[in-house]
Design a protein around this motif. Structure first.
Motif, PDB file in Angstrom:
ATOM      1  N   PRO A  62       7.649  18.746  -9.690  1.00 19.28           N
ATOM      2  CA  PRO A  62       9.162  20.000 -10.013  1.00 19.28           C
ATOM      3  C   PRO A  62      10.155  19.040 -10.233  1.00 19.28           C
ATOM      4  O   PRO A  62      11.681  19.471 -10.460  1.00 19.28           O
ATOM      5  N   PHE A  63      10.220  17.743  -9.507  1.00 20.18           N
ATOM      6  CA  PHE A  63      11.536  17.238  -9.594  1.00 20.18           C
ATOM      7  C   PHE A  63      10.834  15.512  -9.444  1.00 20.18           C
ATOM      8  O   PHE A  63      10.235  15.369  -9.880  1.00 20.18           O
ATOM      9  N   PRO A  64      12.210  14.484 -10.910  1.00 23.92           N
ATOM     10  CA  PRO A  64      11.840  13.321 -11.490  1.00 23.92           C
ATOM     11  C   PRO A  64      11.133  12.575  -9.869  1.00 23.92           C
ATOM     12  O   PRO A  64      11.725  12.083  -9.337  1.00 23.92           O
ATOM     13  N   VAL A  65      10.327  12.060  -9.809  1.00 24.36           N
ATOM     14  CA  VAL A  65       9.842  10.782  -9.415  1.00 24.36           C
ATOM     15  C   VAL A  65       8.654  10.162  -9.760  1.00 24.36           C
ATOM     16  O   VAL A  65       7.900   9.970 -10.414  1.00 24.36           O
ATOM     17  N   ALA A  66       8.843   8.454  -9.567  1.00 27.38           N
ATOM     18  CA  ALA A  66       8.006   7.627  -9.340  1.00 27.38           C
ATOM     19  C   ALA A  66       6.825   7.349  -9.100  1.00 27.38           C
ATOM     20  O   ALA A  66       6.612   7.325  -7.794  1.00 27.38           O
ATOM     21  N   ALA A  67       5.302   7.194  -9.506  1.00 33.14           N
ATOM     22  CA  ALA A  67       4.571   7.277  -8.610  1.00 33.14           C
ATOM     23  C   ALA A  67       3.540   5.818  -9.557  1.00 33.14           C
ATOM     24  O   ALA A  67       2.837   6.077 -10.269  1.00 33.14           O
ATOM     25  N   LYS A  68       2.915   5.679  -8.465  1.00 31.73           N
ATOM     26  CA  LYS A  68       1.424   4.910  -9.121  1.00 31.73           C
ATOM     27  C   LYS A  68       0.091   5.115  -7.548  1.00 31.73           C
ATOM     28  O   LYS A  68       0.331   5.344  -6.470  1.00 31.73           O
ATOM     29  N   THR A  69      -0.592   5.004  -8.459  1.00 33.29           N
ATOM     30  CA  THR A  69      -2.249   5.428  -7.646  1.00 33.29           C
ATOM     31  C   THR A  69      -3.186   3.923  -7.899  1.00 33.29           C
ATOM     32  O   THR A  69      -2.684   3.067  -8.594  1.00 33.29           O
ATOM     33  N   GLY A  70      -3.765   3.865  -7.272  1.00 32.08           N
ATOM     34  CA  GLY A  70      -5.315   3.061  -7.669  1.00 32.08           C
ATOM     35  C   GLY A  70      -5.926   3.000  -5.880  1.00 32.08           C
ATOM     36  O   GLY A  70      -5.966   3.897  -5.448  1.00 32.08           O
ATOM     37  N   THR A  71      -7.041   2.292  -6.661  1.00 29.69           N
ATOM     38  CA  THR A  71      -8.334   1.946  -5.268  1.00 29.69           C
ATOM     39  C   THR A  71      -8.431   0.095  -5.275  1.00 29.69           C
ATOM     40  O   THR A  71      -8.011  -0.020  -6.281  1.00 29.69           O
ATOM     41  N   SER A  72      -9.528   0.293  -4.110  1.00 30.60           N
ATOM     42  CA  SER A  72      -9.905  -0.987  -4.187  1.00 30.60           C
ATOM     43  C   SER A  72     -11.689  -0.716  -4.224  1.00 30.60           C
ATOM     44  O   SER A  72     -11.959   0.160  -3.052  1.00 30.60           O
ATOM     45  N   GLY A  73     -12.540  -1.867  -4.748  1.00 22.18           N
ATOM     46  CA  GLY A  73     -13.563  -1.545  -4.097  1.00 22.18           C
ATOM     47  C   GLY A  73     -14.678  -3.049  -4.861  1.00 22.18           C
ATOM     48  O   GLY A  73     -13.966  -4.329  -4.760  1.00 22.18           O
ATOM     49  N   THR A  74     -15.205  -3.025  -5.543  1.00 22.84           N
ATOM     50  CA  THR A  74     -16.029  -4.137  -6.314  1.00 22.84           C
ATOM     51  C   THR A  74     -16.390  -3.975  -7.375  1.00 22.84           C
ATOM     52  O   THR A  74     -17.649  -3.165  -7.919  1.00 22.84           O
ATOM     53  N   VAL A  83     -15.711   2.561  -4.305  1.00 23.98           N
ATOM     54  CA  VAL A  83     -14.804   2.268  -3.904  1.00 23.98           C
ATOM     55  C   VAL A  83     -15.075   2.259  -2.202  1.00 23.98           C
ATOM     56  O   VAL A  83     -15.400   2.918  -1.821  1.00 23.98           O
ATOM     57  N   TYR A  84     -14.164   1.888  -2.209  1.00 20.60           N
ATOM     58  CA  TYR A  84     -13.639   1.711  -0.670  1.00 20.60           C
ATOM     59  C   TYR A  84     -12.145   2.049   0.138  1.00 20.60           C
ATOM     60  O   TYR A  84     -12.409   2.790   1.582  1.00 20.60           O
ATOM     61  N   ASP A  85     -11.594   2.317  -0.771  1.00 26.54           N
ATOM     62  CA  ASP A  85     -10.292   3.217  -0.550  1.00 26.54           C
ATOM     63  C   ASP A  85      -9.791   3.725  -1.553  1.00 26.54           C
ATOM     64  O   ASP A  85      -9.644   2.897  -2.684  1.00 26.54           O
ATOM     65  N   ASN A  86      -8.471   4.353  -1.685  1.00 31.29           N
ATOM     66  CA  ASN A  86      -7.442   4.883  -2.261  1.00 31.29           C
ATOM     67  C   ASN A  86      -5.994   4.693  -2.006  1.00 31.29           C
ATOM     68  O   ASN A  86      -5.884   5.455  -0.945  1.00 31.29           O
ATOM     69  N   TRP A  87      -5.373   4.707  -2.587  1.00 31.75           N
ATOM     70  CA  TRP A  87      -3.621   5.012  -2.173  1.00 31.75           C
ATOM     71  C   TRP A  87      -2.725   5.696  -3.445  1.00 31.75           C
ATOM     72  O   TRP A  87      -3.492   5.491  -4.592  1.00 31.75           O
ATOM     73  N   THR A  88      -1.831   6.502  -3.068  1.00 35.36           N
ATOM     74  CA  THR A  88      -0.838   6.124  -3.977  1.00 35.36           C
ATOM     75  C   THR A  88       0.466   5.871  -3.503  1.00 35.36           C
ATOM     76  O   THR A  88       0.847   6.280  -2.147  1.00 35.36           O
ATOM     77  N   LEU A  89       1.378   5.381  -4.144  1.00 34.31           N
ATOM     78  CA  LEU A  89       2.786   5.185  -3.656  1.00 34.31           C
ATOM     79  C   LEU A  89       4.129   5.573  -4.289  1.00 34.31           C
ATOM     80  O   LEU A  89       3.456   6.129  -5.797  1.00 34.31           O
TER      81      LEU A  89
END
Length: 197
Positions: A62-74, A83-89
């Motif tokens: 409900p407010f301005p926010v920049a975001a990026k998600t991702g995963t790592s795997g094979t 998929v070995y892990d995932n993240w959000t920054l």
């Protein structure tokens, strides 16, 4: 700006007297302020990410926010990617938060992605912490001098020509890197020699 990381902000004695307090460094400008702003603008554009996550995803706060998600795997080129892990920054002008989830024994995760695993945790934390950190002043990203707005052809990204298809929209650019002119639109009227092709 690059600011050196710091672990201890203040040391006080048992009476509350300040023994030492960190004084924030000014930081070193490592990329142009206009480019940093445009990256924040892109990462906070809910319309742009809606085709992937939907309009009401956990990234749409409900407010301005920049975001990026991702995963790592094979990557295997099929749906059976491990998929070995995932993240959000993500960040606001006042708070940066990163959430990583994965298995400590490096085994693959099951049925999870960056938007279904780490993102909900990140979203809940940001909605709780950002109002506190900002003192209730949840502000957006302020454009620096040198940012301009232009109307562009939504499909090609150029200034609209008379043949622009798919509508027009307003976008931000650096003043010294404007959109391409209308003559570079994907849709153009050209003469073709039917004899020579």
């Amino acid at each position: 700006k690059r600011v050196p990381p710091v672990a201890i902000l203040k040391i006080t004695d048992f009476n509350g007297n300040v023994i030492d307090e960190y004084k924030p460094a000014l930081g070193e400008q490592v990329i142009r302020a206009e480019h940093a702003y445009l990256i924040s603008s892109i990462l906070s554009d809910n319309e742009a990410r809606s085709w992937m996550f939907g309009y009401n995803s956990v990234l749409n706060l409900p407010f301005p926010v920049a975001a990026k998600t991702g995963t790592s795997g094979t990557p295997r080129g099929d749906a059976a990617q491990l998929v070995y892990d995932n993240w959000t920054l993500g960040y606001t002008p006042d708070l940066v938060t990163g959430v990583w989830i994965g298995n400590a024994d490096y085994t693959p995760m099951v049925n999870t992605t960056g938007s279904t695993g780490a993102a909900p945790i990140w979203s809940q934390f940001m909605q709780f912490a950002a109002p506190i950190v900002s003192g209730g002043n949840l502000r957006g990203f302020t454009p620096p001098a040198g940012i301009i707005e232009k109307i562009i052809c939504a499909l090609s990204g150029t200034e609209p020509s008379q043949w622009c298809r798919g509508g027009q929209k307003r976008e931000e650019f650096t003043s010294d890197q404007p959109p391409l002119p209308p003559g570079k639109d994907l849709f153009r009227k050209v003469k073709i020699d039917t004899w020579s092709g």
